[in-house]
Design an enzyme around this catalytic site. Structure first.
Site, PDB file in Angstrom:
ATOM      1  N   ARG A   1     -14.447 -14.871 -11.142  1.00 41.96           N
ATOM      2  CA  ARG A   1     -13.905 -13.507 -11.192  1.00 41.96           C
ATOM      3  C   ARG A   1     -15.047 -12.496 -11.332  1.00 41.96           C
ATOM      4  NH1 ARG A   1      -8.392 -13.509 -11.703  1.00 41.96           N
ATOM      5  NH2 ARG A   1      -7.466 -15.360 -12.617  1.00 41.96           N
TER       6      ARG A   1
ATOM      7  N   GLU B   1       6.883   5.925  -8.874  1.00 40.36           N
ATOM      8  CA  GLU B   1       5.437   5.617  -8.829  1.00 40.36           C
ATOM      9  C   GLU B   1       4.709   6.599  -7.924  1.00 40.36           C
ATOM     10  OE1 GLU B   1       5.260   0.813  -9.618  1.00 40.36           O
ATOM     11  OE2 GLU B   1       4.952   1.528  -7.592  1.00 40.36           O
TER      12      GLU B   1
ATOM     13  N   GLY C   1       0.795  -1.229   0.000  1.00 34.80           N
ATOM     14  CA  GLY C   1       0.000   0.000   0.000  1.00 34.80           C
ATOM     15  C   GLY C   1       0.823   1.272   0.000  1.00 34.80           C
ATOM     16  N   SER C   2       2.074   1.204  -0.443  1.00 28.40           N
ATOM     17  CA  SER C   2       2.859   2.453  -0.470  1.00 28.40           C
ATOM     18  C   SER C   2       2.267   3.440  -1.482  1.00 28.40           C
ATOM     19  CB  SER C   2       4.332   2.174  -0.775  1.00 28.40           C
ATOM     20  OG  SER C   2       4.505   1.740  -2.104  1.00 28.40           O
ATOM     21  N   ASN C   3       1.636   2.941  -2.530  1.00 28.65           N
ATOM     22  CA  ASN C   3       0.989   3.857  -3.479  1.00 28.65           C
ATOM     23  C   ASN C   3      -0.293   4.452  -2.890  1.00 28.65           C
ATOM     24  OD1 ASN C   3       2.391   4.090  -6.214  1.00 28.65           O
ATOM     25  ND2 ASN C   3       2.571   1.907  -5.741  1.00 28.65           N
TER      26      ASN C   3
ATOM     27  N   MET D   1      -3.568  -7.085  -7.455  1.00 30.71           N
ATOM     28  CA  MET D   1      -2.950  -8.242  -8.115  1.00 30.71           C
ATOM     29  C   MET D   1      -3.978  -9.249  -8.619  1.00 30.71           C
ATOM     30  SD  MET D   1       0.027  -7.139  -7.918  1.00 30.71           S
ATOM     31  CE  MET D   1       1.013  -8.488  -8.551  1.00 30.71           C
ATOM     32  N   ARG D   2      -5.123  -8.771  -9.099  1.00 34.42           N
ATOM     33  CA  ARG D   2      -6.144  -9.660  -9.666  1.00 34.42           C
ATOM     34  C   ARG D   2      -6.484  -9.188 -11.078  1.00 34.42           C
ATOM     35  NH1 ARG D   2      -6.163 -14.093  -7.431  1.00 34.42           N
ATOM     36  NH2 ARG D   2      -8.182 -14.534  -8.382  1.00 34.42           N
TER      37      ARG D   2
ATOM     38  N   VAL E   1      -4.752  -6.973 -20.322  1.00 36.24           N
ATOM     39  CA  VAL E   1      -3.913  -6.651 -19.158  1.00 36.24           C
ATOM     40  C   VAL E   1      -2.819  -5.631 -19.502  1.00 36.24           C
ATOM     41  CG1 VAL E   1      -2.269  -7.627 -17.496  1.00 36.24           C
ATOM     42  CG2 VAL E   1      -4.294  -8.927 -18.158  1.00 36.24           C
TER      43      VAL E   1
ATOM     44  N   HIS F   1       1.746   0.324 -13.065  1.00 39.86           N
ATOM     45  CA  HIS F   1       2.492  -0.900 -13.415  1.00 39.86           C
ATOM     46  C   HIS F   1       3.993  -0.592 -13.368  1.00 39.86           C
ATOM     47  CE1 HIS F   1       3.103  -4.824 -15.223  1.00 39.86           C
ATOM     48  NE2 HIS F   1       3.976  -4.258 -16.031  1.00 39.86           N
TER      49      HIS F   1
HETATM   50  C1  GRF Z   1       3.705  -1.382  -7.408  1.00 40.53           C
HETATM   51  O1  GRF Z   1       5.040  -1.537  -7.795  1.00 40.53           O
HETATM   52  C2  GRF Z   1       2.781  -1.342  -8.592  1.00 40.53           C
HETATM   53  O2  GRF Z   1       3.388  -0.843  -9.738  1.00 40.53           O
HETATM   54  C3  GRF Z   1       2.457  -2.805  -8.786  1.00 40.53           C
HETATM   55  O3  GRF Z   1       2.361  -3.323  -7.479  1.00 40.53           O
HETATM   56  C4  GRF Z   1       3.193  -2.568  -6.610  1.00 40.53           C
HETATM   57  C5  GRF Z   1       2.352  -2.149  -5.442  1.00 40.53           C
HETATM   58  O4  GRF Z   1       3.126  -1.546  -4.449  1.00 40.53           O
HETATM   59  N1  GRF Z   1       1.255  -2.962  -9.559  1.00 40.53           N
HETATM   60  P1  GRF Z   1       2.442  -0.940  -3.130  1.00 40.53           P
HETATM   61  O5  GRF Z   1       1.559  -2.027  -2.547  1.00 40.53           O
HETATM   62  O6  GRF Z   1       1.658   0.266  -3.529  1.00 40.53           O
HETATM   63  O7  GRF Z   1       3.584  -0.609  -2.232  1.00 40.53           O
END
Ligand code: GRF
Length: 213
Positions: free
Chosen positions: A90, A199, A37-39, A115-116, A169, A134
């Site tokens: 799904r 990111e 969840g860093s994003n 991741m789905r 995708v 991505h």
């Molecule tokens: C990121 O590198 C994103 O590009 C990829 O999954 C990672 C998620 O990172 N799809 P975080 O969970 O936001 O730290």
């Protein structure tokens, strides 16, 4: 333009950021995350710093151990666990996601480490309103293990891409990309960490850009 071996360079974001106009009404975001969840955190911080005019209505996570849920709780954002293992298909899973996003009055869906694979059930409910990040310079290295793929290929530059989501995708229209060098001593972890710095910069910018239409 060349990239210094010891530097990380965002090729696109600075020029775009000058042209970004904040939307007049806060964007209502629903964030979907599977991992650290860093994003999510970067978006929440951009909002707190008034660099992104938005509010996070809900975090949806599918992995009970996802640290993203803790980050959301710490930020006062409701975190809803929808575990894909509890659904027969799904489509059924995406149907529950759509229901939840609608319950929380979400306008824009941000897949921040989701991741789905997604289905038309989700894509058609939020046409051109779903954004994904991505960890490669698309169209190179689609799918999982993008950082591993980049290292294995021997490229000297890789990066990250924020794009609108379509059924295929990692293939929708690109909003912003940033490039980073691949260093000779890089491991997957060090390269991914360098990519993630970028990111966290371009994802909030890309949300504003997308909202501008
Ligand atoms: C990121 O590198 C994103 O590009 C990829 O999954 C990672 C998620 O990172 N799809 P975080 O969970 O936001 O730290």
């Amino acid at each position: 333009m060349t990239l210094g071996l010891d530097s990380t360079v965002s090729l696109v974001a600075p020029s775009i950021s000058k042209r970004l106009l904040s939307p007049s009404q806060p964007l209502k975001l629903g964030i979907m995350a599977s991992g650290s969840g860093s994003n999510f955190e970067a978006i929440a911080q951009a909002i707190a710093d008034e660099q992104l005019n938005a509010q996070i209505q809900v975090l949806i996570y599918n992995n009970p151990l996802a640290k993203a849920a803790i980050r959301a709780t710490n930020r006062g954002v409701e975190a809803v666990l929808l575990n894909h293992r509890d659904y027969g298909s799904r489509e059924a899973f995406d149907g529950e996601i759509v229901k939840t996003l609608q319950q929380y009055d979400v306008d824009w869906v941000i897949m921040a480490g989701w991741m789905r694979l997604v289905t038309p059930v989700l894509i058609d409910a939020f046409t051109d309103k779903i954004i994904n990040i991505h960890p490669s310079l698309l169209p190179s290295f689609k799918g999982i293990n993008a950082v591993e793929q980049a290292l294995a290929s021997g490229v000297k530059i890789t990066g990250c891409t924020v794009h609108l989501v379509c059924l295929e995708v990692d293939s929708g229209p690109i909003l912003i990309q940033a490039a980073v060098p691949v260093l000779p001593e890089d491991t997957v972890e060090t390269l991914h960490a360098r990519i993630q710095i970028q990111e966290h910069i371009i994802l909030p910018q890309a949300i504003t850009l997308a909202a501008q239409g």
